[in-house]
Design a protein around this motif. Structure first.
Motif, PDB file in Angstrom:
ATOM      1  N   ARG A  28     -12.613  12.762   2.228  1.00 26.95           N
ATOM      2  CA  ARG A  28     -14.023  12.417   2.122  1.00 26.95           C
ATOM      3  C   ARG A  28     -14.298  11.234   3.034  1.00 26.95           C
ATOM      4  O   ARG A  28     -13.458  10.358   3.223  1.00 26.95           O
ATOM      5  N   THR A  29     -15.491  11.206   3.586  1.00 28.33           N
ATOM      6  CA  THR A  29     -15.806  10.191   4.585  1.00 28.33           C
ATOM      7  C   THR A  29     -15.883   8.787   4.015  1.00 28.33           C
ATOM      8  O   THR A  29     -15.787   7.816   4.750  1.00 28.33           O
ATOM      9  N   ASN A  30     -16.049   8.646   2.721  1.00 25.46           N
ATOM     10  CA  ASN A  30     -16.206   7.309   2.139  1.00 25.46           C
ATOM     11  C   ASN A  30     -14.887   6.712   1.668  1.00 25.46           C
ATOM     12  O   ASN A  30     -14.866   5.643   1.052  1.00 25.46           O
ATOM     13  N   LEU A  31     -13.760   7.365   1.934  1.00 21.13           N
ATOM     14  CA  LEU A  31     -12.465   6.858   1.493  1.00 21.13           C
ATOM     15  C   LEU A  31     -11.864   5.923   2.532  1.00 21.13           C
ATOM     16  O   LEU A  31     -12.081   6.067   3.732  1.00 21.13           O
ATOM     17  N   ASP A  32     -11.078   4.963   2.044  1.00 23.08           N
ATOM     18  CA  ASP A  32     -10.336   4.099   2.944  1.00 23.08           C
ATOM     19  C   ASP A  32      -9.266   4.912   3.663  1.00 23.08           C
ATOM     20  O   ASP A  32      -8.947   6.043   3.273  1.00 23.08           O
ATOM     21  N   LEU A  33      -8.686   4.319   4.714  1.00 26.46           N
ATOM     22  CA  LEU A  33      -7.638   4.991   5.470  1.00 26.46           C
ATOM     23  C   LEU A  33      -6.443   5.263   4.565  1.00 26.46           C
ATOM     24  O   LEU A  33      -5.910   4.357   3.920  1.00 26.46           O
ATOM     25  N   LEU A  34      -6.034   6.525   4.506  1.00 27.46           N
ATOM     26  CA  LEU A  34      -4.908   6.919   3.669  1.00 27.46           C
ATOM     27  C   LEU A  34      -3.611   6.899   4.468  1.00 27.46           C
ATOM     28  O   LEU A  34      -3.615   7.104   5.681  1.00 27.46           O
ATOM     29  N   VAL A  35      -2.497   6.679   3.768  1.00 25.36           N
ATOM     30  CA  VAL A  35      -1.198   6.641   4.421  1.00 25.36           C
ATOM     31  C   VAL A  35      -0.188   7.409   3.580  1.00 25.36           C
ATOM     32  O   VAL A  35      -0.438   7.729   2.406  1.00 25.36           O
ATOM     33  N   THR A  36       0.952   7.688   4.182  1.00 20.63           N
ATOM     34  CA  THR A  36       2.034   8.357   3.467  1.00 20.63           C
ATOM     35  C   THR A  36       2.435   7.541   2.245  1.00 20.63           C
ATOM     36  O   THR A  36       2.566   6.325   2.318  1.00 20.63           O
ATOM     37  N   GLY A  37       2.616   8.232   1.127  1.00 20.81           N
ATOM     38  CA  GLY A  37       2.973   7.567  -0.116  1.00 20.81           C
ATOM     39  C   GLY A  37       1.807   7.375  -1.061  1.00 20.81           C
ATOM     40  O   GLY A  37       1.999   7.039  -2.237  1.00 20.81           O
ATOM     41  N   ASP A  38       0.583   7.599  -0.571  1.00 21.88           N
ATOM     42  CA  ASP A  38      -0.590   7.450  -1.426  1.00 21.88           C
ATOM     43  C   ASP A  38      -0.636   8.561  -2.476  1.00 21.88           C
ATOM     44  O   ASP A  38      -0.378   9.734  -2.171  1.00 21.88           O
ATOM     45  N   ARG A  39      -0.985   8.194  -3.708  1.00 29.04           N
ATOM     46  CA  ARG A  39      -1.278   9.172  -4.758  1.00 29.04           C
ATOM     47  C   ARG A  39      -2.777   9.437  -4.718  1.00 29.04           C
ATOM     48  O   ARG A  39      -3.581   8.502  -4.730  1.00 29.04           O
TER      49      ARG A  39
END
Length: 352
Positions: free
Chosen positions: A86-97
């Motif tokens: 979704r466009t309103n999410l912060d930058l995600l990285v490996t390991g994120d739940r």
């Protein structure tokens, strides 16, 4: 050839577009959200491993005789899906739940929310910005060995990075069978243990049961010089690591793993290994002196006790740090390592 200029949007047009995007996001039904784990990162696209399945599974379309078989991907535990966010999410990285939704008709998904992170490991990039590398790492294993010659200064850098990210460190002296009599590496390991760090020894082709048990239920990152045996340890602990990576790549149709991509490999019950070039490099120039101090707790306790507030800790006679080093209360090499890092960071900040 004339350049085509982008049409500038007015503030009103920009606000209208932002409002439309927000409305689309809010209209997204989250009642069918699934639990997932980001296992690999490809810029704007991510690989998400399904940690749950729908209460009611979507039904595969019925195919009439003579019609072609449509694409369909079952939502199964452990299956890996290529997802957008979704466009309103912060930058995600490996390991994120994360919470996400799957579309069996396309084999694609969308990430709708991110769970709070327990830790976030970052590094500076070439553009002088701090870049997130991996999330929810619970242990960093710092590997060194008799060969190649260990670099205590590099180990100290790793420990500073661990302290900054608030992630526990485990120092592993690998290839302990290569130690010579009265080898200074034994003293080095003891010094770190005396400072309160957790240490362990492993041998070439030796039994890794103790190390494997220590890594149980942990999300781990391995760091260390080239040639110290990180890959050997990883392959022994996670024998099918390469196979798991290939399976992820085949499922996503995004090609094989490269050294520029951060990936997560599950092993055992509830344990995982995160492999990333960003983790292995550990740049520190983005830190300030206060954060460097945290990585030298024995030195941090003495700061502020010098005669002069602006003490450089290099030549002043009434320097608490130099006096402590001379009295054997702190290690001179640790003081030198600390001062080198402070100088390095100060120089980098002056350039920027």
């Amino acid at each position: 050839m004339a350049l085509i200029r982008k049409r500038r949007l007015t503030e009103q047009q920009q606000r209208r577009i932002q409002k439309q995007q927000k409305t689309r996001q809010e209209d997204l039904d989250t009642s069918s959200d699934l639990e997932g784990l980001v296992v690999q990162h490809y810029g704007r696209q991510l690989e998400v491993q399904a940690l749950s399945t729908p209460d009611i599974h979507p039904e595969k379309p019925v195919v009439q005789d003579g019609e072609p078989e449509p694409f369909w991907k079952e939502i199964e535990l452990g299956s890996v899906w290529r997802c957008h966010t979704r466009t309103n999410l912060d930058l995600l990285v490996t390991g994120d739940r994360v919470k996400w939704q799957a579309d069996p008709n396309t084999g694609l998904g969308i990430i709708t929310a991110i769970h709070p992170r327990k830790s976030l490991l970052t590094r500076p990039d070439r553009y002088h910005k701090v870049k997130p590398v991996a999330a929810n790492i619970s242990l960093i294993v710092i590997v060194f060995a008799p060969l190649p010659d260990p670099a205590p200064g590099l180990i100290d850098r790793y420990l500073v990075a661990c302290a900054d990210a608030d992630i526990p460190a485990l120092l592993v002296m690998n290839k302990a069978d290569l130690l010579k009599e009265n080898d200074p590496l034994v003293k080095l390991l003891q010094e770190y243990q005396d400072l309160g760090y957790e240490v362990m020894q492993t041998q070439s082709d030796g039994d890794l049961t103790a190390l494997s048990n220590r890594l149980a239920n942990e999300t781990v990152a391995f760091v260390g010089q080239s040639g110290v045996g990180k890959s050997t340890l990883i392959n022994a602990i996670v024998p099918d690591a390469a196979q798991k990576t290939n399976i992820i790549s085949e499922n996503s149709a995004l090609g094989q793993h490269t050294t520029t991509s951060t990936r997560l490999i599950s092993f055992g019950e509830g344990a995982a290994l995160i492999d990333s070039p960003g983790i292995r490099e550990f740049g520190l120039w983005h830190l300030n002196s206060d954060k460097v101090q945290i990585g030298f707790p024995e030195i941090e306790n003495l700061l502020g006790h010098c005669q002069f507030r602006n003490c450089t800790h290099k030549h002043e006679k009434q320097c608490a740090l130099r006096q402590a080093a001379a009295a054997g209360e702190i290690l001179p090499r640790r003081l030198d390592s600390y001062l080198r890092l402070i100088d390095e960071i100060t120089e980098a900040q002056q350039k920027n």
